[in-house]
Design an enzyme around this catalytic site. Structure first.
Site, PDB file in Angstrom:
ATOM      1  CB  CYS A  18      -1.005   0.004   1.144  1.00 42.42           C
ATOM      2  SG  CYS A  18      -0.325   0.155   2.817  1.00 42.42           S
ATOM      3  CG  HIS A  86      -4.422   0.055   4.521  1.00 45.06           C
ATOM      4  ND1 HIS A  86      -3.647  -0.510   3.536  1.00 45.06           N
ATOM      5  CD2 HIS A  86      -5.678   0.105   4.022  1.00 45.06           C
ATOM      6  CE1 HIS A  86      -4.407  -0.803   2.496  1.00 45.06           C
ATOM      7  NE2 HIS A  86      -5.652  -0.434   2.769  1.00 45.06           N
TER       8      HIS A  86
END
Length: 144
Positions: A18, A86
């Protein structure tokens, strides 16, 4: 290259990471962004280095029309703390439930996605604590 084009071009290479995906998209549109997901989430929360913190997912969706918008959450701020945070790239698109913007993201251990709403990027508790920030695009990038 605009943000969505950058996402489409880079997603296959970075779908397993990510923060790598977010950094690559930022670089492709001329915005400097460094660090892992936790560091990027800290940058967003601080609203520094040209980043403007946004109020919520609705503001993020609106800003994505002409700026680079990133959503993020540190791993130690998640409902189930994790060493890894994230981050996602928010793009123009519908809001799910009137609050969760459309985005692209890679994932180290979860499920990467392209052009989906962020309520699928985090668990229920976490998706409501995501921090969003927008950065101006250099001249010559963004929507035409």
């Amino acid at each position: 290259m605009d943000v969505k084009q950058a996402c489409e071009t880079l997603w296959d290479c970075y779908q397993g990471d990510c923060s790598g995906f977010v950094r690559a998209v930022a670089e492709a549109v001329g915005v400097m962004l460094q660090g892992d997901a936790n560091a990027i989430a800290d940058t967003l929360r601080a609203g520094k280095d040209g980043w403007e913190k946004l109020a919520d997912g609705c503001a993020a969706a609106a800003a994505a029309q002409d700026r680079l918008v990133i959503g993020g959450l540190r791993g130690d701020h998640q409902a189930t703390p994790d060493p890894h945070g994230h981050v996602v790239v928010v793009v123009e698109g519908p809001l799910n439930r009137g609050r969760y913007p459309t985005a692209w993201w890679g994932s180290l251990a979860g499920t990467p996605a392209k052009n989906d709403t962020i309520n699928y990027a985090w668990v229920e508790h976490d998706r409501d604590t995501v921090v969003y920030a927008a950065h101006a695009l250099p001249a010559g990038t963004g929507p035409s």
